[in-house]
Design an enzyme around this catalytic site. Structure first.
Site, PDB file in Angstrom:
ATOM      1  N   LYS A 208      50.060  28.239  -8.577  1.00  6.31           N
ATOM      2  CA  LYS A 208      49.050  27.302  -8.200  1.00  6.31           C
ATOM      3  C   LYS A 208      47.905  28.115  -7.539  1.00  6.31           C
ATOM      4  O   LYS A 208      46.574  27.482  -7.451  1.00  6.31           O
ATOM      5  CB  LYS A 208      49.849  26.390  -7.127  1.00  6.31           C
ATOM      6  CG  LYS A 208      50.492  25.575  -7.857  1.00  6.31           C
ATOM      7  CD  LYS A 208      51.318  24.423  -6.643  1.00  6.31           C
ATOM      8  CE  LYS A 208      52.082  23.492  -7.708  1.00  6.31           C
ATOM      9  NZ  LYS A 208      53.128  22.609  -6.865  1.00  6.31           N
TER      10      LYS A 208
ATOM     11  N   LYS B 272      50.141  23.423 -22.991  1.00  2.16           N
ATOM     12  CA  LYS B 272      50.856  22.435 -22.261  1.00  2.16           C
ATOM     13  C   LYS B 272      50.076  21.194 -22.019  1.00  2.16           C
ATOM     14  O   LYS B 272      49.104  21.752 -21.293  1.00  2.16           O
ATOM     15  CB  LYS B 272      51.933  22.936 -21.384  1.00  2.16           C
ATOM     16  CG  LYS B 272      52.885  22.057 -20.839  1.00  2.16           C
ATOM     17  CD  LYS B 272      53.707  22.631 -19.664  1.00  2.16           C
ATOM     18  CE  LYS B 272      54.174  21.648 -18.839  1.00  2.16           C
ATOM     19  NZ  LYS B 272      55.078  22.045 -17.753  1.00  2.16           N
TER      20      LYS B 272
ATOM     21  N   LYS C 244      47.559  18.035 -16.160  1.00  2.00           N
ATOM     22  CA  LYS C 244      46.279  17.295 -15.706  1.00  2.00           C
ATOM     23  C   LYS C 244      45.427  18.709 -15.446  1.00  2.00           C
ATOM     24  O   LYS C 244      44.159  18.400 -15.156  1.00  2.00           O
ATOM     25  CB  LYS C 244      46.807  16.646 -14.508  1.00  2.00           C
ATOM     26  CG  LYS C 244      47.321  17.018 -13.463  1.00  2.00           C
ATOM     27  CD  LYS C 244      47.723  16.059 -12.216  1.00  2.00           C
ATOM     28  CE  LYS C 244      48.723  16.462 -11.175  1.00  2.00           C
ATOM     29  NZ  LYS C 244      50.131  16.820 -11.665  1.00  2.00           N
TER      30      LYS C 244
HETATM   31  P1  ADP Z   1      51.002  18.253 -14.583  1.00  2.00           P
HETATM   32  O1  ADP Z   1      51.273  19.767 -15.341  1.00  2.00           O
HETATM   33  O2  ADP Z   1      50.109  17.415 -15.356  1.00  2.00           O
HETATM   34  O3  ADP Z   1      50.418  18.689 -13.302  1.00  2.00           O
HETATM   35  P2  ADP Z   1      53.314  17.677 -13.272  1.00  2.00           P
HETATM   36  O4  ADP Z   1      53.419  19.191 -12.687  1.00  2.00           O
HETATM   37  O5  ADP Z   1      53.107  16.994 -12.047  1.00  2.00           O
HETATM   38  O6  ADP Z   1      52.214  17.877 -14.209  1.00  2.00           O
HETATM   39  O7  ADP Z   1      54.730  17.235 -13.885  1.00  2.00           O
HETATM   40  C1  ADP Z   1      55.604  16.267 -13.326  1.00  2.00           C
HETATM   41  C2  ADP Z   1      56.576  16.148 -14.422  1.00  2.00           C
HETATM   42  O8  ADP Z   1      56.476  16.022 -15.722  1.00  2.00           O
HETATM   43  C3  ADP Z   1      57.596  17.326 -14.126  1.00  2.00           C
HETATM   44  O9  ADP Z   1      58.935  17.307 -14.367  1.00  2.00           O
HETATM   45  C4  ADP Z   1      57.066  18.313 -15.475  1.00  2.00           C
HETATM   46  O10 ADP Z   1      58.147  19.264 -15.854  1.00  2.00           O
HETATM   47  C5  ADP Z   1      56.948  17.122 -16.494  1.00  2.00           C
HETATM   48  N1  ADP Z   1      55.845  17.709 -17.422  1.00  2.00           N
HETATM   49  C6  ADP Z   1      54.310  17.771 -16.934  1.00  2.00           C
HETATM   50  N2  ADP Z   1      53.740  18.158 -18.305  1.00  2.00           N
HETATM   51  C7  ADP Z   1      54.436  18.146 -19.257  1.00  2.00           C
HETATM   52  C8  ADP Z   1      54.585  18.568 -20.704  1.00  2.00           C
HETATM   53  N3  ADP Z   1      53.429  18.849 -21.150  1.00  2.00           N
HETATM   54  N4  ADP Z   1      55.630  18.621 -21.202  1.00  2.00           N
HETATM   55  C9  ADP Z   1      56.918  18.346 -20.848  1.00  2.00           C
HETATM   56  N5  ADP Z   1      57.151  17.900 -19.512  1.00  2.00           N
HETATM   57  C10 ADP Z   1      55.968  17.852 -18.680  1.00  2.00           C
END
Ligand code: ADP
Ligand code: TRP
Length: 344
Positions: free
Chosen positions: A127, A208, A211
């Site tokens: 982060k 991946k 956001k």
């Molecule tokens: P972001 O990467 O968009 O910030 P978050 O970290 O808030 O997403 O993820 C929230 C949940 O969704 C977590 O459990 C995370 O492992 C899952 N997740 C987020 N992006 C993916 C992805 N591209 N593929 C699979 N799982 C994901």
């Protein structure tokens, strides 16, 4: 029965408790659904009455500094879970901050947790490298997450790969706390994690979907906007009519999330031939197929979502009822922990 014995029975009272949280820190996307939400909702049938899901708004404060945006993201997540099939009779859905006891347990856990454990946290380092301010809150994020898990005596924590280290830290913190104050009893359960079957959903650029990378397909996108986004998925430059490689194609990878095996096999043959029913088949056709699949897959949920958006009081009711049930469990755990530490 001694107080410690009764506490130890509390800690293991439920054979299963599933718990997970999702941060209200941006627009929900297909990665969030297939990587997290879908599994959460499925688990309500495997463990009816034992699933606790919450919207991690305290955690989101480490990155979201706009109060109005935070409220909006919270609502978005609550509405999404309910429209995608969360059944409040089988699973709780509440806001983390509606159970303020977690912050007090966070402090108790912080006092038995070594700096070294947190310093090894890779999510913190990731982060910071993304430019997020290295606040004390961000550094101690895993302690709050451990408190979320331990306060409900959770046994199973469904998460994405990126959160596994946090669950392992939680196991360590439970052990430290039990060793410090349990006098041989289990005050806090050591939880296990469970990975989703689709831990990696690619985004528009093949990285991946996240956001933070600006490569998302929002969960409830539809119509022209959806087609336009799908049109932006990066592919190679194989000309129309030539064979395509399904194993190295972001569009195909996304199609696997929406199609049954037999249908996928058929699409694979179109890819390998570069032809479908005597006509050329190229990435444009695959993208049209994908957009239609996404649109159809979420059609019912989108309609339910429109309904819920028009009746926010229904959503608030679920959040309030769930919070009061979760809070009763949390208060009991916190009381036992306070007593054990000498704060009773
Ligand atoms: P972001 O990467 O968009 O910030 P978050 O970290 O808030 O997403 O993820 C929230 C949940 O969704 C977590 O459990 C995370 O492992 C899952 N997740 C987020 N992006 C993916 C992805 N591209 N593929 C699979 N799982 C994901
Ligand atoms: N840290 C998790 C994420 O970013 C969200 C979360 C907070 C969580 N507390 C939790 C997940 C407890 C599982 C259990 O995705």
């Amino acid at each position: 029965m001694s107080k410690l014995e009764s506490r130890s029975q509390d800690a293991t009272a439920r054979p299963h408790r599933v718990l997970s949280g999702i941060q209200p820190s941006g627009t929900l996307h297909l990665g969030n659904y297939f990587g997290a939400i879908q599994q959460h909702i499925r688990l309500q049938d495997e463990f009816p009455g034992d699933c606790f899901y919450f919207i991690a708004d305290y955690h989101a404060l480490t990155t979201v500094k706009d109060a109005q945006a935070l409220q909006e993201y919270v609502r978005q997540i609550a509405v999404a879970y309910l429209s995608l099939g969360l059944d409040p009779d089988k699973a709780l859905l509440f806001r983390q901050s509606h159970v303020p006891e977690v912050t007090e347990l966070t402090w108790l856990l912080a006092t038995v947790t070594g700096m070294g454990l947190l310093e090894r946290g890779h999510s913190y380092k990731d982060k910071i490298s993304q430019g997020i301010k290295p606040s004390v809150g961000l550094f101690t994020y895993p302690v709050l997450m451990a408190s979320d898990i331990l306060i409900y005596h959770s046994t199973l924590v469904p998460v994405g790969k990126d959160q596994v280290q946090h669950v392992e830290m939680t196991q360590d913190m439970a052990t430290y706390f039990n060793e410090a104050y349990g006098q041989g009893s289990v005050l806090l359960n050591r939880p296990e994690y469970r990975l989703s079957k689709t831990p990696y959903v690619p985004g528009l650029d093949g990285r991946k979907m996240s956001k933070s990378y600006g490569n998302i397909i929002p969960l409830f996108e539809s119509g022209k906007k959806l087609k336009k986004l799908v049109g932006r998925i990066v592919t190679d430059s194989t000309p129309l009519g030539q064979p395509l490689d399904p194993n190295h194609c972001n569009v195909f990878a996304l199609l696997t999330l929406f199609c049954e095996a037999a249908e996928l096999d058929e699409i694979r043959t179109w890819y390998l031939a570069g032809r479908r029913d005597g006509q050329d088949f190229g990435y444009g056709h695959a993208k049209q197929l994908l957009a239609a699949k996404i649109e159809a897959h979420f059609a019912q949920a989108r309609a339910k979502r429109d309904d819920l958006l028009a009746h926010p009081e229904l959503v608030d009711h679920v959040l309030a009822q769930s919070a009061s049930r979760a809070r009763a469990v949390a208060q009991k755990t916190l009381d036992a922990c306070r007593q054990a530490c000498g704060l009773g």
